[in-house]
Design an enzyme around this catalytic site. Structure first.
Site, PDB file in Angstrom:
ATOM      1  N   SER A 136      41.309  38.723  36.694  1.00 57.14           N
ATOM      2  CA  SER A 136      41.734  37.950  37.855  1.00 57.14           C
ATOM      3  C   SER A 136      42.889  38.655  38.546  1.00 57.14           C
ATOM      4  O   SER A 136      43.697  39.344  37.902  1.00 57.14           O
ATOM      5  CB  SER A 136      42.166  36.549  37.423  1.00 57.14           C
ATOM      6  OG  SER A 136      42.800  35.863  38.477  1.00 57.14           O
ATOM      7  N   TYR A 149      48.156  31.574  32.350  1.00 53.84           N
ATOM      8  CA  TYR A 149      46.838  32.088  32.736  1.00 53.84           C
ATOM      9  C   TYR A 149      46.977  33.525  33.245  1.00 53.84           C
ATOM     10  O   TYR A 149      46.209  34.421  32.845  1.00 53.84           O
ATOM     11  CB  TYR A 149      46.237  31.196  33.813  1.00 53.84           C
ATOM     12  CG  TYR A 149      44.952  31.719  34.407  1.00 53.84           C
ATOM     13  CD1 TYR A 149      43.748  31.581  33.732  1.00 53.84           C
ATOM     14  CD2 TYR A 149      44.933  32.355  35.656  1.00 53.84           C
ATOM     15  CE1 TYR A 149      42.556  32.060  34.269  1.00 53.84           C
ATOM     16  CE2 TYR A 149      43.749  32.833  36.198  1.00 53.84           C
ATOM     17  CZ  TYR A 149      42.573  32.684  35.513  1.00 53.84           C
ATOM     18  OH  TYR A 149      41.413  33.162  36.048  1.00 53.84           O
TER      19      TYR A 149
END
Length: 260
Positions: A136, A149
Site C-alpha cells: 500500500s 497499518y
C-alpha cells in the site's frame, strides 16, 4: 512470467481486490488455488472459476506453517504466490488492543513473509516462480489513524525489495504492488474514523490521489506479473512521490547488487 498454465496460489481471494484477481488470473488460463477464511464465499468463487478452495486462517500459527506443503501435496507445485490477504486497524494507537496489533502484524506482515519462505525452495529447485506482495502507499506516507497499518505495509514493501536483491540474477521474479485508496469494504471501514476520513477527503479533493477501481487494480497486477515488473504503483499520479521515498533503498540496492 506468463501465467497461462501456471499454478497460482492467491490469498485473500474473497476480498474486493481478491475476487477480481481470481477472475483475471482465471481468464489468463492460470490454475488457481484460492485461500480465504470465509468458507462459503470462497467455495462459491472457486466453483465459478473451476479453482481449488482452501479455507484457512493465516493468523493461526499451525495453519500458516503447513499451508504451502498442504496445497502442493493436494494440487501440485505453486508457480506464482500472490499475497493479497490483509486487514486494517484504524484509530489512535491507544484505541487498539494487544490482540488488534498481534492480528494485524500476523496477517499483513508475518503471513506473506512466511509463505514466501515456504514456497521459495520449491521454486528454486524447479527454476521458475513469481512472488507478488500486495502492499500500500500507506507504507510510503501514512494518514492519521493508520499508523500501525502503514507500518505493516512499509515492512512488506521493504521486505519485497530486499528479497528481490537476494534473488538477483535468478529465475524467480518479485512484484511489489503499492496502491492508494480502493473502492472497497476496507475503505468504508477506514472512513469511519473522522480524522482519517478528513485526510482522505482532502487529498482526493486536491486530486493528489484518486479512488481506485478494484477491477483496474487486479488487471494491472496480472499485467505486471506477465511483464516481469518489479514494482506497480497506483494511481500513477502518486508514483513520483513513492519513487522519491524509495530512492535511498534503490540507490543502496544498485550500489550493492547492480539491480535497480
Amino acid at each position: 512470467m506468463r501465467v497461462a498454465g501456471t499454478h497460482v496460489l492467491l490469498t485473500g481471494a474473497t476480498g474486493d481486490i481478491g475476487r477480481r484477481l481470481a477472475t483475471h488470473l482465471s481468464d489468463a488460463a492460470a490454475r488457481l488455488t484460492l485461500v480465504a477464511r470465509s468458507t462459503q464465499p470462497l467455495e462459491a468463487l472457486a466453483a465459478d472459476l473451476g479453482a481449488h478452495a482452501v479455507s484457512a486462517d493465516l493468523t493461526d500459527r499451525d495453519t500458516l506453517r503447513s499451508l504451502i506443503r498442504d496445497v502442493e501435496q493436494a494440487h501440485g507445485p505453486v508457480d506464482v504466490l500472490v499475497n493479497n490477504a490483509g486487514t486494517e486497524t484504524v484509530g489512535h494507537l491507544t484505541d487498539l488492543t494487544a490482540d488488534d496489533l498481534e492480528h494485524l502484524l500476523a496477517l499483513n506482515l508475518l503471513a506473506p513473509v512466511e509463505l514466501c519462505r515456504q514456497v521459495l525452495p520449491g521454486m528454486t529447485a524447479r527454476g521458475r516462480g513469481h512472488l507478488v506482495n500486495i502492499s500500500s502507499l500507506a507504507g510510503v506516507a501514512t494518514f492519521p489513524g493508520l499508523a500501525t497499518y502503514g507500518a505493516t505495509k512499509a515492512g512488506l514493501t521493504h521486505f519485497t525489495s530486499g528479497l528481490r536483491a537476494d534473488l538477483r540474477g535468478g529465475p524467480i521474479g518479485t512484484l511489489a504492488v503499492e496502491i492508494g485508496p480502493v473502492s472497497s469494504q476496507m475503505m468504508s471501514r477506514i472512513a469511519s474514523h473522522p480524522p482519517t476520513a478528513a485526510a482522505f477527503d482532502r487529498v482526493l479533493g486536491l486530486r493528489a490521489l484518486t479512488m481506485l477501481d478494484p477491477d483496474a487494480v487486479a488487471r494491472a497486477v496480472v499485467a505486471a506479473v506477465e511483464d516481469d515488473q518489479a514494482t506497480l504503483r497506483m494511481p500513477r499520479r502518486a508514483a513520483p512521490l513513492a519513487t522519491l521515498a524509495h530512492a535511498p533503498r534503490s540507490v543502496v540496492r544498485l550500489a550493492l547488487t547492480g539491480i535497480r
